[in-house]
Scaffold this motif. Structure first.
Motif, PDB file in Angstrom:
ATOM      1  N   PRO A 750     -15.079  -8.564   1.551  1.00  0.00           N
ATOM      2  CA  PRO A 750     -13.576  -8.702   2.500  1.00  0.00           C
ATOM      3  C   PRO A 750     -12.333  -8.785   1.609  1.00  0.00           C
ATOM      4  CG  PRO A 750     -15.416 -10.425   2.762  1.00  0.00           C
ATOM      5  CD  PRO A 750     -15.997  -9.690   1.563  1.00  0.00           C
ATOM      6  N   GLU A 751     -12.812  -8.756   0.334  1.00  0.00           N
ATOM      7  CA  GLU A 751     -11.453  -8.837  -0.448  1.00  0.00           C
ATOM      8  C   GLU A 751     -10.832  -7.559  -0.921  1.00  0.00           C
ATOM      9  OE1 GLU A 751     -11.247 -12.442  -3.224  1.00  0.00           O
ATOM     10  OE2 GLU A 751     -13.339 -11.428  -3.366  1.00  0.00           O
ATOM     11  N   PHE A 752     -11.925  -6.449  -0.553  1.00  0.00           N
ATOM     12  CA  PHE A 752     -11.379  -5.108  -1.120  1.00  0.00           C
ATOM     13  C   PHE A 752     -10.252  -4.435   0.021  1.00  0.00           C
ATOM     14  CE2 PHE A 752     -16.146  -3.868  -2.263  1.00  0.00           C
ATOM     15  CZ  PHE A 752     -15.974  -4.848  -3.288  1.00  0.00           C
ATOM     16  N   LEU A 753     -10.069  -5.202   0.952  1.00  0.00           N
ATOM     17  CA  LEU A 753      -9.083  -4.659   2.094  1.00  0.00           C
ATOM     18  C   LEU A 753      -7.709  -4.081   1.439  1.00  0.00           C
ATOM     19  CD1 LEU A 753      -8.287  -4.766   5.098  1.00  0.00           C
ATOM     20  CD2 LEU A 753      -7.186  -6.892   4.718  1.00  0.00           C
ATOM     21  N   HIS A 754      -7.301  -2.999   1.869  1.00  0.00           N
ATOM     22  CA  HIS A 754      -6.079  -2.640   1.785  1.00  0.00           C
ATOM     23  C   HIS A 754      -5.198  -2.999   2.980  1.00  0.00           C
ATOM     24  CE1 HIS A 754      -2.644  -0.242   0.566  1.00  0.00           C
ATOM     25  NE2 HIS A 754      -3.180   0.212  -0.483  1.00  0.00           N
ATOM     26  N   TYR A 755      -4.318  -4.012   2.684  1.00  0.00           N
ATOM     27  CA  TYR A 755      -3.657  -4.731   3.763  1.00  0.00           C
ATOM     28  C   TYR A 755      -2.848  -3.675   4.416  1.00  0.00           C
ATOM     29  CZ  TYR A 755      -0.495  -7.898   6.281  1.00  0.00           C
ATOM     30  OH  TYR A 755       0.337  -8.539   7.090  1.00  0.00           O
ATOM     31  N   GLY A 756      -1.705  -2.884   3.487  1.00  0.00           N
ATOM     32  CA  GLY A 756      -0.785  -1.911   4.102  1.00  0.00           C
ATOM     33  C   GLY A 756      -1.206  -0.992   4.923  1.00  0.00           C
ATOM     34  N   LEU A 757      -2.397  -0.436   4.640  1.00  0.00           N
ATOM     35  CA  LEU A 757      -2.984   0.733   5.255  1.00  0.00           C
ATOM     36  C   LEU A 757      -4.079   0.241   6.198  1.00  0.00           C
ATOM     37  CD1 LEU A 757      -3.758   2.857   2.042  1.00  0.00           C
ATOM     38  CD2 LEU A 757      -1.797   3.233   3.614  1.00  0.00           C
ATOM     39  N   ALA A 758      -4.274  -0.963   6.194  1.00  0.00           N
ATOM     40  CA  ALA A 758      -5.218  -1.550   7.074  1.00  0.00           C
ATOM     41  C   ALA A 758      -6.656  -0.664   6.932  1.00  0.00           C
ATOM     42  CB  ALA A 758      -5.010  -1.428   8.490  1.00  0.00           C
ATOM     43  N   ALA A 759      -6.887  -0.659   5.582  1.00  0.00           N
ATOM     44  CA  ALA A 759      -8.253   0.203   5.489  1.00  0.00           C
ATOM     45  C   ALA A 759      -9.063  -0.809   4.698  1.00  0.00           C
ATOM     46  CB  ALA A 759      -7.961   1.424   4.542  1.00  0.00           C
ATOM     47  N   PRO A 760     -10.331  -0.861   5.038  1.00  0.00           N
ATOM     48  CA  PRO A 760     -11.304  -1.878   4.340  1.00  0.00           C
ATOM     49  C   PRO A 760     -11.530  -1.285   2.985  1.00  0.00           C
ATOM     50  CG  PRO A 760     -12.371  -0.431   6.194  1.00  0.00           C
ATOM     51  CD  PRO A 760     -11.070  -0.327   6.295  1.00  0.00           C
ATOM     52  N   LEU A 761     -11.292  -0.190   2.469  1.00  0.00           N
ATOM     53  CA  LEU A 761     -11.956   0.385   1.521  1.00  0.00           C
ATOM     54  C   LEU A 761     -10.667   1.497   1.158  1.00  0.00           C
ATOM     55  CD1 LEU A 761     -15.395   1.339   1.422  1.00  0.00           C
ATOM     56  CD2 LEU A 761     -14.427  -0.617   0.275  1.00  0.00           C
ATOM     57  N   TYR A 762     -10.371   1.493  -0.116  1.00  0.00           N
ATOM     58  CA  TYR A 762      -9.127   2.450  -0.543  1.00  0.00           C
ATOM     59  C   TYR A 762      -9.437   2.683  -2.159  1.00  0.00           C
ATOM     60  CZ  TYR A 762      -5.134   5.299  -0.748  1.00  0.00           C
ATOM     61  OH  TYR A 762      -4.075   6.194  -0.739  1.00  0.00           O
ATOM     62  N   THR A 763      -9.203   3.968  -2.594  1.00  0.00           N
ATOM     63  CA  THR A 763      -9.098   4.096  -3.869  1.00  0.00           C
ATOM     64  C   THR A 763      -8.117   5.240  -3.971  1.00  0.00           C
ATOM     65  OG1 THR A 763     -10.407   4.514  -5.867  1.00  0.00           O
ATOM     66  CG2 THR A 763     -11.185   5.746  -3.865  1.00  0.00           C
ATOM     67  N   HIS A 764      -8.123   5.723  -5.294  1.00  0.00           N
ATOM     68  CA  HIS A 764      -7.276   6.695  -5.679  1.00  0.00           C
ATOM     69  C   HIS A 764      -8.131   7.925  -6.192  1.00  0.00           C
ATOM     70  CE1 HIS A 764      -3.165   4.742  -6.031  1.00  0.00           C
ATOM     71  NE2 HIS A 764      -3.102   5.361  -4.885  1.00  0.00           N
ATOM     72  N   PHE A 765      -7.871   9.123  -5.272  1.00  0.00           N
ATOM     73  CA  PHE A 765      -8.716  10.275  -5.584  1.00  0.00           C
ATOM     74  C   PHE A 765      -7.757  11.607  -6.084  1.00  0.00           C
ATOM     75  CE2 PHE A 765     -10.888  13.695  -3.953  1.00  0.00           C
ATOM     76  CZ  PHE A 765     -11.980  14.081  -4.726  1.00  0.00           C
ATOM     77  N   THR A 766      -6.573  11.389  -5.232  1.00  0.00           N
ATOM     78  CA  THR A 766      -5.911  12.455  -5.079  1.00  0.00           C
ATOM     79  C   THR A 766      -4.931  13.248  -6.221  1.00  0.00           C
ATOM     80  OG1 THR A 766      -4.400  11.339  -3.839  1.00  0.00           O
ATOM     81  CG2 THR A 766      -6.012  12.516  -2.522  1.00  0.00           C
ATOM     82  N   SER A 767      -4.890  12.442  -7.223  1.00  0.00           N
ATOM     83  CA  SER A 767      -3.978  12.767  -8.285  1.00  0.00           C
ATOM     84  C   SER A 767      -4.187  12.563  -9.617  1.00  0.00           C
ATOM     85  CB  SER A 767      -2.443  11.859  -7.894  1.00  0.00           C
ATOM     86  OG  SER A 767      -1.840  12.301  -6.895  1.00  0.00           O
ATOM     87  N   PRO A 768      -5.411  13.215  -9.978  1.00  0.00           N
ATOM     88  CA  PRO A 768      -6.068  13.046 -11.304  1.00  0.00           C
ATOM     89  C   PRO A 768      -5.008  13.501 -12.560  1.00  0.00           C
ATOM     90  CG  PRO A 768      -7.081  14.930 -10.043  1.00  0.00           C
ATOM     91  CD  PRO A 768      -6.018  14.257  -9.202  1.00  0.00           C
ATOM     92  N   ILE A 769      -4.073  14.531 -12.102  1.00  0.00           N
ATOM     93  CA  ILE A 769      -3.143  14.882 -13.031  1.00  0.00           C
ATOM     94  C   ILE A 769      -2.396  13.958 -13.676  1.00  0.00           C
ATOM     95  CG2 ILE A 769      -1.473  16.526 -13.688  1.00  0.00           C
ATOM     96  CD1 ILE A 769      -2.707  18.579 -11.916  1.00  0.00           C
ATOM     97  N   ARG A 770      -1.952  13.047 -12.775  1.00  0.00           N
ATOM     98  CA  ARG A 770      -0.958  11.984 -13.078  1.00  0.00           C
ATOM     99  C   ARG A 770      -1.200  10.648 -13.196  1.00  0.00           C
ATOM    100  NH1 ARG A 770       1.784   9.991  -8.436  1.00  0.00           N
ATOM    101  NH2 ARG A 770       0.970  11.356  -6.666  1.00  0.00           N
ATOM    102  N   ARG A 771      -2.726  10.442 -12.520  1.00  0.00           N
ATOM    103  CA  ARG A 771      -3.215   8.883 -12.570  1.00  0.00           C
ATOM    104  C   ARG A 771      -4.420   8.743 -13.134  1.00  0.00           C
ATOM    105  NH1 ARG A 771      -1.473   7.764  -6.647  1.00  0.00           N
ATOM    106  NH2 ARG A 771      -3.544   9.003  -6.451  1.00  0.00           N
ATOM    107  N   TYR A 772      -4.795   8.112 -14.199  1.00  0.00           N
ATOM    108  CA  TYR A 772      -6.172   8.274 -14.780  1.00  0.00           C
ATOM    109  C   TYR A 772      -6.913   7.520 -13.813  1.00  0.00           C
ATOM    110  CZ  TYR A 772      -9.852   7.724 -18.280  1.00  0.00           C
ATOM    111  OH  TYR A 772     -10.854   7.978 -18.866  1.00  0.00           O
TER     112      TYR A 772
END
Lengths: 920, 284
Positions: A750-772
Motif C-alpha cells: 500500500p505504501e508504493f502508491l504514487h499520490y500525485g499520479l494516482a498510480a498504485p505503482l510507478y517507477t522511472h524507466f524512460t530517461s536512462p541517459i540522465r537518471r541512474y
C-alpha cells in the motif's frame, strides 16, 4: 596462531555479558612496500620511489582528512586499529579514508596490524582499550622502522602529533603533521591543516596561561550521560534542529515526546547547534515563551534579511511552520503559545562543507601571512565561520567551500578551514580516463551481432519519431503509433538502450551510480554519462540506427490496452521533432502525411489516457517553471517567461507515464523484493493545513480527503480571476512532499502508491541517459525478460536501499542546483532592468507579506514597515481572514490579492546581491 | 556491518575460504561404547554412542534394520548467558532429526536388525556451526563405537555475506542474517547426505557457496582420518542380496583405519534430508 579475545559488553536490556571471540594471527600480512625484500610485493601499494612512508594515527585522520585527501600525500600506511577507531568516532571520515585506500591512484595502504603475528598486542591488565590501541600502533610503527632498514631508504616518518615521548625509540622518527607539512614546502597545504582547538590535550596548558582573556559566550553542552538520562526522564526533548530559512535566528525542533515543534530563538539558545543537528532541548519556563515573533519575516538582529527566491516546488523546499497559527498580542490565549526552549546538548552533528565567500576585509600586515577571516555561507541558515588562511588575497571575492571543525564555547563563530576554491561555478569534474575507457569507440554503428541477437527485435521499418524540447541533444525516448488493420492501434515507447553500454561493475557504472543524475542548469548541463554516450551512441537521433528498449502496447479501438510487450530493439527514428513542431503539425489541418496522422492518433489516445488518469484521481498540479532566453555571446539572460505547456508535451508525458507504470508492474511481478520503484507519499494533515487556511480565507473549500476529491475541488476552484486556479494549484503543489525512489522490499505494497499520479505503482524507466534509477530499472526489466542475469547488487537489499537513498539525495541536489542556477540568472536579468510587475500575495506576515510573481516565477517578501522600525503595532494581522490591515483601517491586504510591485537588485553586502521587492 | 574488510580479512582474522581451527578427540566418555569431542574454533561438542544394543521399546523395533536414535542438547553454560533451556524445544528437535537422518544415511543399518543405536550429542560451547560440529562429533563417536558405516560423514557450513562466500561461519557471522548453507557429505563416495539452507540465494551463488562448504567437508574428512587414535572394526557384512562380499579396503591410514567403498551403494541416491524449515533447493 590463535588468540582469544574476551571483553564484557552491555546488552540492550542492560545486562552485562562476557563475550569471547577467536582472534587469528597471521603471517601472510605484508607491509605493502614494493621495495620490501621480506614481503610479497604483489599486493604492495606503496611506491618504490617513496622517500618516506607516513604512518598516520587516529587523531591525524580525524582532524586532517582534508589534508590527507590532497594529492601531495602519498605512500601513507593506515593501520587497521586506526581505521577502527576512526570508524567509531566519525563514520563520514572513515568512509573518506576508505575511499582513499581503495583509490588505485593514491598510494594508501591498510596494514591489518591487529591480525599480524608480530604487531598484535594483548591487552594488559588494567589497560584501557585506548592505551592498548596506542601501544599497538606504536609497535606497528616500530615494525615499519625495522623493515625500513631492508628498504635501504630513509627511515619512515610518523605523522603523529600527540603520542607522548614515552619510549626511547620514538623521538627520532616522530614528526607532527604541522612540521611535516612545513617540510614539504607547499604553503597552500598549510591552509588545509586543522589547528588544534583548546579542547585538545596539547593546547590545554596554553589556555591556562590566560584564562581571563577567554570570555564564555555559550553555555556548556551537557555530557552525553546526562542527556540520555534527561531524555529518559522527559526533561529534555530530542529532535532534529531545523533553522528557519527566512530567519537564521529562529529554529524549530520537531519533538516526538511533545508532539509539537519547539521554537528556539536566537543563537544563544541554539547554543552552537547547526541546521540538521540532532539536539537535546530543554523547555524554557512558560513565561519566557515568545509570542508573535515567528510571524515576522526578518529578525531584529543586525545581520541579514529574507531573500527573494524561486517558488518552492514542493513542501520539502519550503520552510515548514511558517504559517502556524500565532495569535497576536491582543488576544492572548495560552494554548496558542508555542513551547520554546534552548539547546542543552548536541547528540549528532550535521557538519558538512558549506559553499560561500569570505567577508571582505583589509589585508593584514604581519603575522607571517596568516589571516583570520570570516566566511559567509551562501546558505543563510549556516552562521559565519572563522577560518585561518595564508592566501587571503587569493580567496577574497571568490566562492569557496569551507568545512567546520569545531565551535568553542568562547567564540561567537565556529572555526573551520577552507577546502576547495570554486571559480563561480559548480564543481563538475570531467570523467576520468578509466571511465572513458569503458566507452565503445566512435563512430559507433549498430553491428550485425546486435541485429542477429534473438533478444533484439528489428523495428527499423517502424515509423518511429521523437518529440523533445528544442535543441535537445540527449534524446532518450522515441515513439511510434501504427494503426493496425483491425482498427486497433499499436503504440510503442522506445527508450535508449543505455544498459547495452553501461555494464554493472565497470568504472563507468560506478561513476554513474555516484552522479545519480544529470544536472540541468540554465545554460549548461552536467552529465551523468560521458558525452559520446549521451549525445551520440545512446541518443535516438533521427535517421540513424540506434539500440532501444521498447514497450509496445496494443490498444483496442475502445482504447483499452489489450497487450503489453517489452523487448530490446533496433530502431531508426524518422524525425526528431520539437514540441513546437509536433504541435504545429497536429494543428495544421492541411497536413495529411503519415507522420502527422500518427501524431494525431497518438494525441487522441493520450487525451483519453489522461482523462482516465484524472478520473482515477491524478492531480493536475501547476508549477512556476520559468524559461530564459539567453544571449548567445554574453550568456546573460535576455528574457524570462513562464514555461509554456503544449498538448504535445502532455502527449509525450502521457506515454512516458504509461511506460513507467507498465514497467513497474512487470519488474515488481518478477522481483517483488528488489525492484526499484518510485513513490509519492500522501500528504498528511499538518502539511495541508496552511493551504486549507489560505483557501478558507478566500472562501474556497478544498476537500483533501483523497487525491480524487482534491483534484475535483481544484477543478471547481474557479474565481473571477483567470490566474486564480493556477495559483491555487501552485499552492497545492508546494504542500506535497517530493516523490522518492525506494526498494520494494523495504515497504509494504500500500505504501508504493504514487499520490500525485494516482498510480498504485510507478517507477522511472524512460530517461536512462540522465537518471541512474532508469538504468537500474532497465537492468531489472532485462532480467525479468531473461535477457541478462540479474546483477549481484539486486540480491543485496540494504545496498539497493542505499543506492535508492543516494539517488534521492542526488536528485534533490540536482534540483537545488538547477533552482540556484535559475535564481542566479534571474538576478543577472534584473540587475540591468528593474521592473514593475503584478504579483500575488501568498502569505501574510506581521510586518509585510510574501508575494509570488507569476511572470518570473519568483517569490519574495515585501515589507510594509521599514527595517529597524519596530512598528509592528501599525499593522494588524487578521489570522482568520489572512489579512493584514493598517491600524486606522485605511489600507488592507489579504491573501491572494493582486498587488503591483517593483523589482530591483540591491547589494547590501558585497558579493551578496539580492533582489528586493517593494510595493508601489 | 562489514564482515569482510577490503583487505580480505574476516572479523576474526580469517580469510573468506578459511576454516576455524578444528580438533577431534576420541574416547571422552568411558562408559559409552564410543565417544568423541569435536571442536571447531570455539564451538565444542561432545558425542556419545551406545549400541548396537537391544531395542528398549519393543514396539519401535525394526525387523530388517537397526533403529537409530539421536538426542541433541545444548549445555546450559554453552552460550554466554547461562540459561535453562527446556528440553525438546523446536530447534533441538529439528537438529536431532537432522543428525539422525544424516547418520542413518551412512550407518549400515541393515547389518544390525532388531537393534538400537543411540547417539547423544551435547553442545558444550556454542560459537556458530553447532550443527556441523555435532555431525562431525557423531561420526567420530560412531567410528569409535565400531559401528559399520559406508563412509565418514563430515559436515561444514558456508555462508554468503558482503557479496563473499564465507566458509565455516562463527556466531557473529551466523547471526548476521545472511544465508547459511550446511552440507554433509560422504567424502570418499562424494555423496551429499545433508543440505540445508533457510534463506533465498540465487542459483549460481548458491552453487558457489555449496561448493565451498563441500571443500570444507573434505578438509574435515582429511583431518578426521588423521585422528589416529580411533579404531574401526572392519565388519563382515552381507549386502542386500544376502551374499557376503569382499570389501576393498581403499585406504589404510597410519592407525589401522579402513575405509570402505561399496560398489553396490553407488546406485543409491543419498538420503537428502530436507526438514520443514529448510528451503526446497533442487538437488542437482
Amino acid at each position: 596462531m590463535l588468540q582469544s579475545k574476551s571483553f564484557a559488553r552491555k546488552t540492550k536490556q542492560g545486562k552485562v555479558v562476557k563475550v569471547v571471540r577467536e582472534h587469528y594471527l597471521r603471517d601472510d600480512i605484508f607491509c605493502g612496500a614494493s621495495i620490501c625484500k621480506v614481503c610479497d610485493s604483489s599486493v604492495a601499494r606503496l611506491s618504490s620511489s617513496a622517500s618516506a612512508i607516513l604512518i598516520v594515527d587516529t587523531n591525524v585522520v580525524l582532524n586532517q582528512i582534508d589534508l590527507l585527501e590532497n594529492q601531495a600525500f602519498n605512500d601513507v600506511v593506515v593501520l587497521s586499529v586506526v581505521l577502527e577507531e576512526v570508524k567509531n568516532k566519525n563514520l563520514s571520515v572513515y568512509n573518506r579514508v576508505r575511499a582513499l585506500c581503495s583509490n588505485s591512484l593514491r598510494k594508501f595502504f591498510v596494514f591489518s596490524n591487529e591480525h599480524h603475528k608480530d604487531t598484535y598486542v594483548k591487552a594488559m591488565v588494567g589497560e584501557s582499550p585506548n592505551d592498548r590501541n596506542d601501544r599497538g600502533a606504536r609497535i606497528s610503527n616500530f615494525l615499519y622502522q625495522l623493515l625500513s632498514k631492508d628498504f635501504g631508504k630513509s627511515l619512515p616518518l610518523d605523522v603523529n602529533c600527540f603520542i607522548m615521548p614515552k619510549a626511547h625509540w620514538q623521538s627520532a622518527f616522530l614528526f607532527s603533521v604541522e612540521s611535516y607539512v612545513k617540510s614539504l614546502g607547499q604553503p597552500d597545504l598549510l591552509d588545509l591543516l586543522v589547528h588544534p582547538t583548546s579542547e585538545d590535550l596539547g593546547m590545554e596548558e596554553v589556555e591556562d596561561l590566560r584564562p581571563a582573556k577567554r570570555r564564555v559566550i555559550y553555555s556548556e553542552h551537557k555530557p552525553m550521560s546526562e542527556i540520555t538520562s534527561g531524555l529518559h526522564r522527559g526533561i529534555y526533548h530530542q529532535g532534529k534542529l531545523r533553522v528557519n530559512r527566512y530567519n537564521p535566528f529562529e529554529a524549530y525542533v520537531g519533538s516526538e515526546s511533545i508532539g509539537d515543534e519547539i521554537i528556539i530563538y536566537g543563537r544563544d539558545n541554539m547554543n552552537r547547534a547547526f541546521d540538521g543537528d540532532i539536539v537535546a532541548v530543554e523547555l524554557l519556563p512558560q513565561d519566557q515563551w515568545h509570542e508573535g515573533k515567528s510571524l515576522s519575516i526578518a529578525d531584529d538582529e543586525d545581520e541579514e534579511n529574507a531573500d527573494v527566491h524561486l517558488v518552492p516546488s514542493s513542501a520539502d523546499d519550503a520552510p515548514r511552520n511558517m504559517d502556524l497559527v500565532q495569535s497576536s498580542a491582543e488576544d492572548v490565549k495560552p494554548i496558542s503559545c508555542r513551547p520554546s526552549g534552548h539547546v542543552v546538548g548536541i547528540i549528532k552533528r550535521n557538519w558538512h562543507s558549506n559553499c560561500g565567500s569570505l567577508e571582505p576585509m583589509p589585508m593584514p600586515a604581519g603575522n607571517g601571512g596568516v589571516a583570520h577571516a570570516l566566511f559567509v555561507s551562501k546558505d543563510r541558515r549556516i552562521p559565519k565561520i572563522r577560518i585561518q588562511t595564508r592566501q587571503l588575497g587569493n580567496l577574497l571575492g571568490k566562492r569557496i567551500i569551507v568545512a567546520v571543525d569545531s565551535w568553542d564555547r568562547s567564540s561567537r563563530y565556529p572555526s573551520g578551514h577552507y577546502v576547495v576554491l570554486i571559480e563561480n561555478d559548480i564543481d563538475s569534474r570531467p570523467f576520468s580516463s578509466q571511465v572513458l575507457a569503458c566507452l565503445p569507440p566512435l563512430p559507433w554503428f549498430v553491428s550485425s551481432e546486435d541485429l542477429a541477437n534473438p533478444n533484439r527485435n528489428d523495428l527499423r521499418h517502424m515509423r518511429v519519431f521523437s518529440v523533445d524540447p528544442p535543441g535537445c541533444k540527449d534524446i532518450d525516448d522515441a515513439l511510434h503509433c501504427t494503426a493496425l488493420p483491425n482498427g486497433n492501434f499499436e503504440v510503442g515507447v522506445h527508450i535508449a538502450d543505455v544498459t547495452n553500454f553501461v555494464h554493472p561493475g565497470t568504472p563507468l557504472d560506478d561513476e554513474a551510480t555516484q552522479r545519480g543524475t544529470s544536472v540541468y542548469l540554465v545554460e549548461r548541463r552536467i552529465d551523468m554519462l560521458p558525452k559520446p554516450l549521451t549525445e551520440d551512441i545512446c541518443s535516438l537521433r533521427s535517421d540513424v540506427e540506434r539500440l532501444a528498449f521498447s514497450v509496445i502496447w496494443v490498444h483496442a479501438s475502445l482504447f483499452l490496452t489489450i497487450s503489453t510487450r517489452y523487448t530490446k530493439s533496433v530502431i531508426k527514428s524518422c524525425a526528431a521533432l520539437s514540441y513546437v513542431e509536433a504541435q504545429a503539425r497536429m494543428d495544421d489541418s492541411r497536413l495529411m502525411d503519415p507522420l502527422t496522422t500518427d501524431l494525431r492518433n497518438m494525441n487522441t489516445l493520450a487525451k483519453i489516457m489522461r482523462l482516465r488518469r484524472i478520473e482515477r484521481g491524478a492531480l493536475t498540479l501547476a508549477s512556476a517553471e520559468v524559461k530564459f532566453q539567453i544571449d548567445t555571446e554574453t550568456h546573460d539572460p535576455l528574457d524570462i517567461g513562464m514555461y509554456q505547456i503544449r498538448e504535445a508535451n502532455q502527449m509525450v508525458e502521457e506515454f512516458m507515464l504509461a511506460a513507467n507504470v507498465s514497467v513497474a508492474e512487470k519488474i515488481l511481478k518478477y522481483f517483488p523484493l528488489c525492484s526499484l520503484l518510485r513513490r509519492h507519499p500522501s500528504p498528511n494533515k499538518e502539511m495541508l493545513e496552511p493551504l486549507l487556511r489560505t483557501a478558507a480565507a478566500v472562501g474556497l473549500n478544498l476537500d483533501v480527503s483523497s487525491s480524487k476529491a482534491l483534484a475535483d475541488s481544484l477543478d471547481r476552484a474557479v474565481g473571477d480571476d483567470p490566474y486564480f486556479n493556477k495559483l491555487i494549484r501552485i499552492l497545492v503543489t508546494r504542500c506535497m512532499t517530493q516523490a522518492v525512489y525506494f526498494c520494494s522490499g523495504d515497504l509494504s505494497p500500500p505504501e508504493f502508491l504514487h499520490y500525485g499520479l494516482a498510480a498504485p505503482l510507478y517507477t522511472h524507466f524512460t530517461s536512462p541517459i540522465r537518471r541512474y534509477a532508469d538504468v537500474i530499472v532497465h537492468r531489472l526489466l532485462a532480467a525479468a525478460l531473461g535477457i541478462y542475469k540479474l546483477p549481484q547488487l539486486f540480491q543485496d537489499r540494504p545496498q539497493l536501499s542505499s543506492i535508492a537513498d543516494n539517488l534521492n539525495y542526488r536528485h534533490r541536489n540536482a534540483q537545488m542546483a538547477s533552482r540556484a542556477s535559475v535564481e542566479l540568472h534571474t538576478l543577472i536579468y534584473f540587475r540591468k532592468r528593474p521592473a514593475d510587475t503584478e504579483a500575488r500575495i501568498v502569505k501574510i506576515r506581521s510586518n509585510g507579506f510574501i508575494v509570488f510573481v507569476p511572470k518570473y516565477g519568483i517569490e519574495g517578501p515585501v515589507y510594509l514597515t521599514t527595517r529597524g522600525e519596530k512598528g509592528g503595532g501599525q499593522w494588524l494581522v487578521d489570522e482568520e481572514h489572512q489579512k493584514v490591515r493598517k491600524m486606522d483601517g485605511s489600507i488592507s491586504f489579504s491573501v491572494l490579492q493582486a498587488v503591483r510591485i517593483h523589482l530591483e537588485v540591491v547589494e547590501p553586502q558585497p558579493n551578496q546581491p539580492k533582489l528586493q521587492l517593494t510595493l508601489i | 556491518m562489514e564482515y569482510v574488510s577490503p583487505e580480505g580479512l574476516r572479523l576474526d582474522g580469517r580469510r573468506p575460504m578459511e576454516m576455524r581451527q578444528i580438533r577431534g578427540e576420541l574416547g571422552a566418555v568411558a562408559k559409552a561404547d564410543g565417544s568423541a569431542v569435536f571442536e571447531m574454533g570455539n564451538t565444542k561438542v561432545i558425542a556419545a554412542v551406545y549400541g548396537p544394543r537391544e531395542v528398549q521399546n519393543r514396539s519401535q523395533q525394526l525387523n530388517d534394520q537397526a533403529l537409530v536414535r539421536c538426542e541433541y542438547s545444548m549445555a546450559n553454560f554453552s552460550t554466554g548467558d547461562r540459561m535453562r533451556k527446556p528440553k525438546g524445544d523446536r530447534r533441538s528437535t529439528e537438529i536431532s532429526l537432522v543428525i539422525r537422518q544424516t547418520m542413518e544415511a551412512c550407518i549400515l543399518t541393515h547389518l544390525m536388525p532388531r537393534s538400537q543405536i543411540d547417539i547423544f550429542v551435547q553442545v558444550l560451547q556454542a560459537d556458530g556451526g553447532t550443527r556441523s560440529a555435532c555431525i562431525n562429533a557423531a561420526t567420530l563417536a560412531l567410528a569409535d563405537a565400531g559401528i559399520p558405516m559406508r563412509d565418514l560423514v563430515t559436515s561444514c557450513s558456508a555462508g554468503y555475506l558482503n557479496s563473499n562466500p564465507l566458509l565455516d561461519l562463527n556466531y557473529v557471522e551466523d547471526s548476521a542474517g545472511g544465508p547459511d548453507v550446511t552440507v554433509g557429505i560422504l567424502a570418499k563416495l562424494d555423496r551429499v547426505t545433508l543440505l540445508q539452507m533457510d534463506a533465498k540465494l540465487p542459483m549460481d551463488i548458491f552453487e558457489n557457496v555449496m561448493q565451498l562448504a563441500i571443500e570444507g567437508c573434505k578438509a574435515i574428512a582429511n583431518y578426521i582420518r588423521e585422528v589416529r587414535t580411533f579404531q574401526l572394526v572392519l565388519p563382515v557384512v552381507e549386502d542386500h542380496l544376502g551374499t557376503i562380499r569382499e570389501y576393498q579396503a581403499t585406504g589404510v591410514s597410519p592407525g589401522h583405519i579402513v575405509f570402505l567403498s561399496l560398489p553396490f551403494l553407488k546406485g543409491i541416491p543419498s538420503q537428502l534430508t530436507l526438514p520443514n524449515s529448510a528451503a526446497q533447493v533442487p538437488f542437482w
